[in-house]
Design a protein around this motif. Structure first.
Motif, short mmCIF file in Angstrom:
data_model
loop_
_atom_site.label_atom_id
_atom_site.label_comp_id
_atom_site.label_asym_id
_atom_site.label_seq_id
_atom_site.Cartn_x
_atom_site.Cartn_y
_atom_site.Cartn_z
N GLY A 286 85.05 -83.97 6.39
CA GLY A 286 84.70 -83.63 7.76
C GLY A 286 83.28 -83.09 7.88
O GLY A 286 82.52 -83.46 8.78
N ASN A 287 82.89 -82.21 6.94
CA ASN A 287 81.52 -81.69 6.96
C ASN A 287 80.50 -82.77 6.62
O ASN A 287 79.39 -82.77 7.17
N ALA A 288 80.85 -83.68 5.73
CA ALA A 288 79.94 -84.78 5.41
C ALA A 288 79.76 -85.69 6.62
O ALA A 288 78.66 -86.20 6.87
N THR A 289 80.81 -85.89 7.39
CA THR A 289 80.70 -86.70 8.61
C THR A 289 79.80 -86.02 9.63
O THR A 289 78.98 -86.68 10.29
N ASN A 290 79.91 -84.71 9.77
CA ASN A 290 79.01 -83.98 10.67
C ASN A 290 77.56 -84.12 10.22
O ASN A 290 76.66 -84.30 11.04
N LEU A 291 77.34 -84.07 8.92
CA LEU A 291 75.99 -84.24 8.39
C LEU A 291 75.48 -85.65 8.63
O LEU A 291 74.30 -85.85 8.94
N LEU A 292 76.36 -86.64 8.51
CA LEU A 292 75.97 -88.03 8.78
C LEU A 292 75.55 -88.20 10.24
O LEU A 292 74.53 -88.84 10.52
N ILE A 293 76.30 -87.62 11.15
CA ILE A 293 75.94 -87.71 12.57
C ILE A 293 74.61 -87.00 12.82
O ILE A 293 73.77 -87.49 13.58
N PHE A 294 74.41 -85.87 12.17
CA PHE A 294 73.16 -85.13 12.32
C PHE A 294 71.98 -85.94 11.80
O PHE A 294 70.91 -85.96 12.41
N ILE A 295 72.17 -86.63 10.67
CA ILE A 295 71.08 -87.42 10.09
C ILE A 295 70.74 -88.60 11.00
O ILE A 295 69.57 -88.93 11.20
N THR A 296 71.74 -89.24 11.56
CA THR A 296 71.49 -90.42 12.40
C THR A 296 71.02 -90.06 13.80
O THR A 296 70.73 -90.97 14.59
N ALA A 297 70.95 -88.78 14.14
CA ALA A 297 70.54 -88.37 15.49
C ALA A 297 69.08 -88.66 15.77
O ALA A 297 68.68 -88.77 16.93
N GLY A 298 68.28 -88.76 14.75
CA GLY A 298 66.86 -89.04 14.97
C GLY A 298 66.04 -87.77 14.86
O GLY A 298 66.50 -86.71 14.47
N MET A 299 64.79 -87.93 15.23
CA MET A 299 63.83 -86.82 15.13
C MET A 299 64.13 -85.78 16.20
O MET A 299 64.47 -86.13 17.33
N PRO A 300 63.98 -84.51 15.86
CA PRO A 300 64.19 -83.48 16.87
C PRO A 300 63.07 -83.51 17.91
O PRO A 300 61.94 -83.88 17.63
N GLY A 301 63.44 -83.15 19.11
CA GLY A 301 62.46 -83.14 20.19
C GLY A 301 62.60 -81.89 21.02
O GLY A 301 63.09 -80.86 20.56
N LEU A 302 62.18 -81.97 22.25
CA LEU A 302 62.27 -80.83 23.16
C LEU A 302 63.70 -80.63 23.63
O LEU A 302 64.49 -81.57 23.67
N ALA A 303 64.03 -79.42 23.99
CA ALA A 303 65.35 -79.14 24.54
C ALA A 303 65.47 -79.78 25.91
O ALA A 303 64.51 -79.81 26.68
N PRO A 304 66.64 -80.30 26.27
CA PRO A 304 66.78 -80.96 27.57
C PRO A 304 66.62 -80.02 28.76
O PRO A 304 66.46 -80.47 29.88
N LEU A 305 66.62 -78.72 28.54
CA LEU A 305 66.51 -77.77 29.65
C LEU A 305 65.07 -77.48 30.06
O LEU A 305 64.84 -76.86 31.08
#
Length: 158
Positions: free
Chosen positions: A38-57
């Motif tokens: 489960g934690n590895a899957t969370n890390l996989l989703i985090f890795i595939t999210a892309g580059m961090p950017g500005l907060a949507p707010l």
């Protein structure tokens, strides 16, 4: 887009250790393995999210491509909730198993042992022409299907 190699190695190690633990006979180790996967899957989703950017707010008038996509974050939160719920259910099963039988290992039942000793060649059915009209539903099912049961209103148009 560059991905941190340490995150990928960590994800692979978590998946490998989790799957190894899931293959054990101890129920406690299976639960730990499920948590690692489960934690590895969370890390996989985090890795595939892309580059961090500005907060949507932020409302400083930045371009839309400068913002972080919130969908992977929602996926990770959903995965955390599902992993927590399934882990708590598995812990309840472990507690119940321990209270009733004082065992932590998953044992084979008689059907599992019998399946290991079945000869696949001896289990094949031989087709006999006399039984071709028989079905597993019995003779009343065969009699109920006739040509008169077909819909006469169904017409094939060309």
């Amino acid at each position: 887009m560059t991905v941190d190699l340490a995150l990928i190695i960590g994800m692979v190690v978590l998946y490998a250790a989790g799957i190894y633990q899931l293959l054990e006979r101890s129920f406690t180790r299976m639960i730990f393995g499920f948590m690692l996967v489960g934690n590895a899957t969370n890390l996989l989703i985090f890795i595939t999210a892309g580059m961090p950017g500005l907060a949507p707010l932020r409302t400083e008038g930045a371009a839309p491509e400068d913002y972080t996509d919130p969908l992977p974050q929602a996926f990770i939160l959903t995965a955390i909730v599902i992993t927590f719920a399934t882990t708590s259910f598995m812990l309840a099963l472990l507690y119940r198993s321990w209270r009733l039988a004082r065992v932590d290992t998953v044992a084979d039942d008689h059907e599992d042992i019998a399946l290991r000793t079945v000869d696949p060649e001896a289990d094949d059915e031989v087709f006999e022409p006399d039984d071709s009209g028989d079905t597993e539903f019995g003779p009343e099912f065969e009699a109920s299907l006739g040509d008169d049961d077909l819909d006469d209103e169904m017409v094939v148009r060309t």
